[in-house]
Design a protein around this motif. Structure first.
Motif, PDB file in Angstrom:
ATOM      1  N   UNK A  29       0.838  -1.202   0.000  1.00 14.03           N
ATOM      2  CA  UNK A  29       0.000   0.000   0.000  1.00 14.03           C
ATOM      3  C   UNK A  29       0.870   1.249   0.000  1.00 14.03           C
ATOM      4  N   UNK A  30       1.947   1.234   0.792  1.00 15.71           N
ATOM      5  CA  UNK A  30       2.877   2.360   0.798  1.00 15.71           C
ATOM      6  C   UNK A  30       3.503   2.541  -0.583  1.00 15.71           C
ATOM      7  N   UNK A  31       3.894   1.441  -1.215  1.00 12.03           N
ATOM      8  CA  UNK A  31       4.472   1.522  -2.557  1.00 12.03           C
ATOM      9  C   UNK A  31       3.466   2.096  -3.547  1.00 12.03           C
ATOM     10  N   UNK A  32       2.201   1.677  -3.445  1.00 13.08           N
ATOM     11  CA  UNK A  32       1.169   2.230  -4.311  1.00 13.08           C
ATOM     12  C   UNK A  32       0.969   3.720  -4.083  1.00 13.08           C
ATOM     13  N   UNK A  33       1.009   4.155  -2.819  1.00 15.12           N
ATOM     14  CA  UNK A  33       0.866   5.577  -2.528  1.00 15.12           C
ATOM     15  C   UNK A  33       2.016   6.400  -3.077  1.00 15.12           C
ATOM     16  N   UNK A  34       3.235   5.887  -2.954  1.00 16.42           N
ATOM     17  CA  UNK A  34       4.392   6.593  -3.499  1.00 16.42           C
ATOM     18  C   UNK A  34       4.343   6.622  -5.028  1.00 16.42           C
ATOM     19  N   UNK A  35       3.800   5.574  -5.627  1.00 11.44           N
ATOM     20  CA  UNK A  35       3.605   5.570  -7.079  1.00 11.44           C
ATOM     21  C   UNK A  35       2.670   6.699  -7.502  1.00 11.44           C
ATOM     22  N   UNK A  36       1.582   6.890  -6.759  1.00  6.60           N
ATOM     23  CA  UNK A  36       0.661   7.979  -7.080  1.00  6.60           C
ATOM     24  C   UNK A  36       1.325   9.339  -6.894  1.00  6.60           C
ATOM     25  N   UNK A  37       2.150   9.458  -5.856  1.00  8.79           N
ATOM     26  CA  UNK A  37       2.859  10.716  -5.648  1.00  8.79           C
ATOM     27  C   UNK A  37       3.839  10.977  -6.783  1.00  8.79           C
ATOM     28  N   UNK A  38       4.538   9.926  -7.244  1.00  5.67           N
ATOM     29  CA  UNK A  38       5.481  10.081  -8.350  1.00  5.67           C
ATOM     30  C   UNK A  38       4.771  10.468  -9.638  1.00  5.67           C
ATOM     31  N   UNK A  39       3.556   9.981  -9.820  1.00  3.44           N
ATOM     32  CA  UNK A  39       2.756  10.309 -11.000  1.00  3.44           C
ATOM     33  C   UNK A  39       2.010  11.637 -10.837  1.00  3.44           C
ATOM     34  N   UNK A  40       2.201  12.289  -9.693  1.00  2.00           N
ATOM     35  CA  UNK A  40       1.570  13.580  -9.391  1.00  2.00           C
ATOM     36  C   UNK A  40       0.046  13.480  -9.372  1.00  2.00           C
ATOM     37  N   UNK A  41      -0.442  12.305  -8.982  1.00  7.70           N
ATOM     38  CA  UNK A  41      -1.880  12.156  -8.769  1.00  7.70           C
ATOM     39  C   UNK A  41      -2.258  12.704  -7.403  1.00  7.70           C
ATOM     40  N   UNK A  42      -1.419  12.468  -6.413  1.00  8.89           N
ATOM     41  CA  UNK A  42      -1.619  13.007  -5.073  1.00  8.89           C
ATOM     42  C   UNK A  42      -0.369  13.767  -4.664  1.00  8.89           C
ATOM     43  N   UNK A  43      -0.543  14.662  -3.689  1.00 13.23           N
ATOM     44  CA  UNK A  43       0.602  15.297  -3.062  1.00 13.23           C
ATOM     45  C   UNK A  43       0.954  14.556  -1.783  1.00 13.23           C
TER      46      UNK A  43
END
Length: 355
Positions: free
Chosen positions: A216-230
């Motif tokens: 889940x942490x890896x998925x969240x960091x993926x979204x941050x890298x894709x600039x989907x979330x801050x």
């Protein structure tokens, strides 16, 4: 078609954003299927089908186009987040009821995507938890899919109410600790049954969203890298939970759980990266996001420590959802070309010159 504000210029469509979030969740979801077996897959499938049916029915009744909205992926994402917050062996009819509450009561009643005040998945879960606490606190020990029951047995548990074998049931870490401390048992002794499990890999009883904090942490960091979330809201949420936990554990280690246990237990990682960061139900301003996240994390710790339920992430996020509009109102950034008083800068200079 004109949609509700806020408006942002971006090359990504709603469907693309939802698709990336689902992609980020996919490893943790698949890990949950592997560890909890066919009933977990059936639970997810029931939630997805129920959410899509409810979304289509509401759109049809309101005279809106059905297929374009269904294809944006928002209903599937709500269903996935709902399924990840539920016990893996929950009866299918409860999953259907939670889906109805999430889509109809929390989303479509407010006007659909972009208009809801509360996170739909957390509304569905909270209604089920308050209404059916026995079913919602019946946890299962994880086991590999190859050693799990057959698909027909899983269908019988999900749709026919076949009792779950006692050998598979277990208490979650947070529930066990709260019960044992309530009986006056020392924290170190109450944690003894969980000393050999792995919160990172999800080798403990819990929901699908607790299968692997690492995934889940890896998925969240993926979204941050894709600039989907801050990262303001995830970091604020984790800090709001960890800091009071560290202080309390340092003062009374025999009574209060350490910060690491809090962070790796329950739905913290899922809540911090995938639920609290919801565009619609979180503030837009940077200061508002910090206050929102820190408040949600702190409330999670308060509810876990002194509340009637062992898990407080869902309640905390919903409470902060309620004040998110106020945070946006109070912490609006200054309009370009205007002073903090609301007057245009040329008018302010004229007034200052006249005075």
């Amino acid at each position: 078609m004109i949609h509700a504000s806020p408006h942002a210029v971006t090359s990504r469509t709603t469907g693309q954003i939802m698709g990336l979030v689902l992609l980020a969740l996919a490893p943790a979801v698949l890990a949950g299927f592997w560890q909890f077996g066919w009933p977990a897959f059936i639970l997810w499938l029931v939630c997805v089908v129920s959410c899509l049916v409810c979304e289509a029915a509401c759109l049809h009744w309101s005279g809106k186009p059905v297929l374009p909205v269904l294809w944006d992926g928002s209903a599937v994402l709500t269903a996935t987040l709902l399924a990840m917050s539920l016990p893996p062996y929950l009866p299918a009819w409860l999953a259907m009821l939670g889906s109805v509450c999430a889509i109809v009561l929390a989303k479509q009643v407010f006007g659909g995507l972009g208009c809801n005040l509360f996170n739909p998945a957390m509304v569905g879960r909270t209604i089920l938890l308050v209404s059916f606490p026995v079913h919602m606190t019946q946890w299962i020990n994880p086991h590999a899919l190859t050693n799990a029951m057959s698909f027909s047995e899983a269908l019988a548990i999900s749709f026919q109410g076949l009792p779950i074998p006692d050998a598979l049931t277990s208490a979650s870490l947070l529930g066990h600790v709260k019960t044992e401390i309530g009986r006056g048992i020392d924290l170190l002794d109450s944690l003894q049954p969980f000393t050999n499990d792995s919160a990172w890999s999800g080798a403990r009883a819990g929901s699908l969203g607790e299968t692997s904090a690492l995934l889940i942490l890896a998925g969240g960091l993926f979204l941050a890298a894709k600039r989907i979330i801050g990262l303001r809201i995830p970091l604020g949420f984790l800090l709001g939970l960890a800091v009071p936990a560290m202080i309390a554990h340092g003062l009374a280690p025999q009574t209060y759980l350490p910060a690491a246990t809090h962070l790796l237990s329950g739905g913290v990682m899922l809540g911090a990266f995938f639920i609290a960061t919801d565009y619609v139900t979180s503030p837009s301003s940077p200061a508002g996001q910090w206050i929102f996240a820190l408040g949600a994390g702190f409330l999670s710790w308060l509810i876990r420590t002194w509340g009637g339920y062992p898990e407080g992430v869902g309640f905390a996020i919903l409470l902060m959802n309620a004040i998110a509009p106020l945070l946006d109102l109070w912490l609006r950034p200054r309009i370009f070309g205007r002073s903090l008083t609301g007057k245009s800068l040329p008018a302010r200079r004229v007034e200052e010159g006249l005075s």
